[in-house]
Design a protein around this motif. Structure first.
Motif, PDB file in Angstrom:
ATOM      1  N   GLU A   1       1.910   0.824  -6.136  1.00 33.62           N
ATOM      2  CA  GLU A   1       0.435   0.842  -6.790  1.00 33.62           C
ATOM      3  C   GLU A   1       0.440  -0.303  -7.860  1.00 33.62           C
ATOM      4  N   SER A   2       1.331  -0.885  -8.298  1.00 34.00           N
ATOM      5  CA  SER A   2       1.321  -2.109  -8.945  1.00 34.00           C
ATOM      6  C   SER A   2       1.399  -3.547  -8.349  1.00 34.00           C
ATOM      7  N   ILE A   3       1.461  -3.480  -7.019  1.00 34.00           N
ATOM      8  CA  ILE A   3       1.392  -4.768  -6.234  1.00 34.00           C
ATOM      9  C   ILE A   3       0.049  -5.235  -6.324  1.00 34.00           C
TER      10      ILE A   3
ATOM     11  N   ILE B   1      -5.423 -11.839   0.965  1.00 30.50           N
ATOM     12  CA  ILE B   1      -4.291 -11.212   1.459  1.00 30.50           C
ATOM     13  C   ILE B   1      -4.671 -10.039   2.437  1.00 30.50           C
ATOM     14  N   VAL B   2      -5.650  -9.052   1.972  1.00 32.68           N
ATOM     15  CA  VAL B   2      -5.636  -7.992   2.987  1.00 32.68           C
ATOM     16  C   VAL B   2      -6.177  -8.533   4.331  1.00 32.68           C
ATOM     17  N   GLN B   3      -6.861  -9.457   4.384  1.00 31.46           N
ATOM     18  CA  GLN B   3      -7.651 -10.213   5.676  1.00 31.46           C
ATOM     19  C   GLN B   3      -6.231 -10.555   6.396  1.00 31.46           C
TER      20      GLN B   3
ATOM     21  N   VAL C   1      -5.036  -0.726   5.190  1.00 35.25           N
ATOM     22  CA  VAL C   1      -4.257  -2.002   5.289  1.00 35.25           C
ATOM     23  C   VAL C   1      -3.751  -2.140   3.823  1.00 35.25           C
ATOM     24  N   THR C   2      -4.376  -2.162   2.891  1.00 34.19           N
ATOM     25  CA  THR C   2      -3.890  -2.424   1.562  1.00 34.19           C
ATOM     26  C   THR C   2      -2.824  -1.698   1.124  1.00 34.19           C
TER      27      THR C   2
ATOM     28  N   GLN D   1       0.990  -3.119   0.282  1.00 33.55           N
ATOM     29  CA  GLN D   1       1.644  -2.933  -0.872  1.00 33.55           C
ATOM     30  C   GLN D   1       2.977  -2.346  -0.989  1.00 33.55           C
ATOM     31  N   LEU D   2       3.101  -1.468   0.355  1.00 33.84           N
ATOM     32  CA  LEU D   2       4.540  -0.586   0.631  1.00 33.84           C
ATOM     33  C   LEU D   2       5.193  -1.490   1.049  1.00 33.84           C
ATOM     34  N   GLN D   3       4.956  -2.636   1.896  1.00 35.58           N
ATOM     35  CA  GLN D   3       5.800  -3.669   2.460  1.00 35.58           C
ATOM     36  C   GLN D   3       6.309  -4.455   1.405  1.00 35.58           C
ATOM     37  N   GLN D   4       5.669  -4.894   0.242  1.00 33.95           N
ATOM     38  CA  GLN D   4       6.052  -5.546  -0.659  1.00 33.95           C
ATOM     39  C   GLN D   4       6.837  -4.705  -1.447  1.00 33.95           C
TER      40      GLN D   4
END
Length: 618
Positions: free
Chosen positions: A241-243, A249-251, A381-382, A386-389
């Protein structure tokens, strides 16, 4: 010290050291070499040992299977002691059957073993058995071929024993008819309800009664030992949630992972289910006959949908013309799924057999797979980005927390400061747990009351409360178990004594009303404040207009004799007293179709009872 030994290695000291080493090996080492590792025995069945290694192997497999099944709920659903007992019981039962099979020359031939393995779809490739797939799967699961085939032979032997026992179970016509008569029985009932609430105005509880109850049950009023904990919580979801994210970045993430945002192909189908009422050639023949009849009507041009309404035994779709809606591949049972995804639009399949019976399938429409535009999946996608990071951050922080919490074990503050996380504090909780995800987690509770954390006042090691959700804890406050004073519990004691008293008054009034009924007074004449007379009429065992407890009591009541209704008295869980009247009994004849499940249930009941008895005898 070591240098001194080296300096005197040629003198008497060296000989003393060598002598001590030789003596040690003579007394202990050679014996260990001769005996090898000690085998730990966890059970013995007629002189045959079951080893700890056997136990741990099966226990680990069962635990892994249940963890996959229940996921994060595993610790709440599965009790480890119960699982261990079940595993040990299974090993004992298996050994009993193995010994019986050996004694009675029951064997599993190589052909039987081969057929069982070759027929397992897990080992198939392109529709047939693959030796390479077989060996690869065993290797991935830590098994060699010889060990697996030994276990499979034992498994088949156990099934053979169980099958020859269970196959002898059957139900006689008389038993089925008796059960059908009971199942179809209906009872004409009415009842009086004596409400306990009006007695709340008349019942009085004294201080002496409260004190007496307190002293009598004083052990029930002990507040258990409690702790509150400081904890650092590390959650991948919260990190995500904080990323920070931008449109660019999303694109970019979307372009790199377009394949994840494709709607797979789906198909819209309808079906007609012809069920097979029993596992017998006769029942299958009846189903085949019905199937042929439906196919002939379809060939003559009759509507698939109308035939589904008449013939289909699928309660969920029959009245909508067999419509199953749209579904993706893999959502149906394998045989059905394979048929639907090999058909063309508008086509009606040949009969497809599944565990539910025979299906005739009509493919209405094919929805091809398609890519979703970024605008439609931007939120997903967002979140994925975020989960990946967060995944990277999570394991970096976890490693840092593990190191600092261990090295500086007298406080969580250094670990919190180094990771940017904060130390939080829970409310007091007992060994039964507290409120919230952290204090109610069994791993956290066990750690909080462990010697290292509670007595030594150390930080805990990492505790995984869920996937990618870890906490580190230490005790903040410890409260010993204590006896509660009378003043603290008098209100709850008074409430409980009041409840007991009003229930007793309700029961006493019910008893006097029943005496009046038995002496000839009519139930209707007894109605007053808090006393209700209710006429229900005929009810079956599946009645929905009464509480389950009342239905059960109605069918336990004696049958009326010589035209006189029978009465039973009982208390509801609410405390109300019920006087229930059964005025008449009748039984409706069940159809052959309704009796079929009873036959199966009886046969299964007898078969399982016989198997349990035989295993108990072994």
């Amino acid at each position: 010290m070591l240098q001194a030994i080296r300096d005197h290695a040629q003198g008497w000291i060296a000989w003393v050291i060598v002598g001590l080493i030789i003596l040690t090996f003579a007394l202990f080492g050679i014996d260990q070499y001769a005996r090898g590792d000690k085998v730990v025995v966890v059970a013995e069945v007629n002189g045959q040992d079951i080893t700890a290694n056997q136990f741990l192997t099966l226990y680990s497999r069962q635990k892994q299977r249940l963890q996959q099944q229940f996921g994060d709920l595993y610790d709440q659903v599965v009790k480890d002691e119960e699982l261990r007992d079940q595993v040990l019981d299974a090993l004992i039962e298996s050994e009993e059957i193995r010994q019986f099979a050996a004694k009675n020359n029951m064997v599993i031939s190589d052909q039987q073993l081969s057929m069982a393995i070759h027929s397992a779809e897990t080992f198939h490739q392109d529709g047939k058995f693959s030796q390479k797939v077989y060996e690869d799967i065993l290797l991935r699961n830590g098994l060699n071929v010889a060990r697996f085939e030994h276990e499979q032979r034992q498994f088949l032997s156990e099934n053979q024993y169980k099958n020859i026992t269970q196959i002898s179970g059957f139900a006689t016509q008389t038993e089925v008819e008796q059960l059908a008569s009971l199942q179809g029985q209906q009872r004409n009932i009415s009842y009086i309800r004596v409400d306990q609430r009006p007695f709340l105005k008349t019942v009085s509880i004294s201080d002496e009664q409260i004190a007496e109850s307190y002293n009598k049950d004083i052990k029930d009023y002990v507040e258990p030992e409690k702790v509150s904990i400081d904890y650092i919580e590390l959650s991948k979801e919260k990190l995500a949630e904080s990323i920070p994210v931008t449109d660019e970045i999303v694109q970019g993430y979307y372009e790199e992972n377009k394949g994840q945002f494709i709607i797979p192909e789906s198909r819209h189908a309808k079906h007609i289910l012809i069920s097979v009422e029993a596992d017998t050639p006769e029942a299958d023949s009846i189903a085949q006959k019905t199937l042929t009849e439906v196919q002939e009507k379809l060939a003559a041009g009759e509507s698939f949908e109308e035939l589904a309404k008449v013939y289909s035994k699928d309660p969920g779709s029959a009245q909508t013309g067999g419509d199953l809606g749209t579904f993706e591949q893999g959502m149906m049972v394998p045989e059905f799924d394979e048929a639907v995804f090999s058909m063309k639009e508008g086509e009606v399949s040949s009969p497809v057999k599944t565990e539910f019976g025979y299906h005739l399938i009509k493919l209405v429409k094919i929805e091809p797979k398609k890519s979703q535009p970024l605008d439609a999946v931007k939120a997903e996608v967002t979140k994925q980005y975020q989960l990946q990071q967060a995944d990277i951050q999570y394991f970096e922080l976890l490693e840092k927390l593990n190191t600092i919490a261990y090295e500086q074990s007298d406080s969580l503050e250094p670990a919190a400061a180094a990771t940017g996380l904060k130390v939080e504090t829970s409310a007091l909780f007992s060994r039964a747990g507290g409120e919230g995800v952290i204090a109610s987690n069994s791993k956290v509770i066990n750690s909080a009351f462990s010697d290292d954390v509670l007595k030594e006042n150390l930080n805990s090691t990492s505790i995984e409360v869920a996937t990618n959700h870890t906490v580190f804890i230490r005790v903040n406050n410890h409260q010993d178990a204590r006896q509660k004073d009378l003043d603290e519990v008098s209100a709850s004691i008074k409430e409980e004594l009041t409840r007991e008293a009003v229930i007793k008054e309700s029961a006493n009034l019910g008893e006097s009303l029943l005496a009046k009924i038995n002496s000839g007074e009519s139930p209707e004449s007894l109605m007053k404040d808090g006393v209700e007379w209710n006429t229900i009429g005929w009810v079956g065992r599946d009645a929905q207009n009464l509480l389950p407890q009342m239905v059960a009591e109605a069918f336990k009541a004696p049958k009326p004799k010589e035209g006189k209704p029978s009465w039973v008295k009982f208390a509801l869980s609410t405390g109300d007293t019920i006087l229930l009247q059964v005025s008449d009994v009748k039984s409706e004849e069940l159809t052959a179709e309704q009796k079929t499940p009873l036959i199966r249930a009886f046969a299964e009941l007898f078969a399982n009872a016989e198997l349990s008895a035989r295993l108990a005898e072994l």
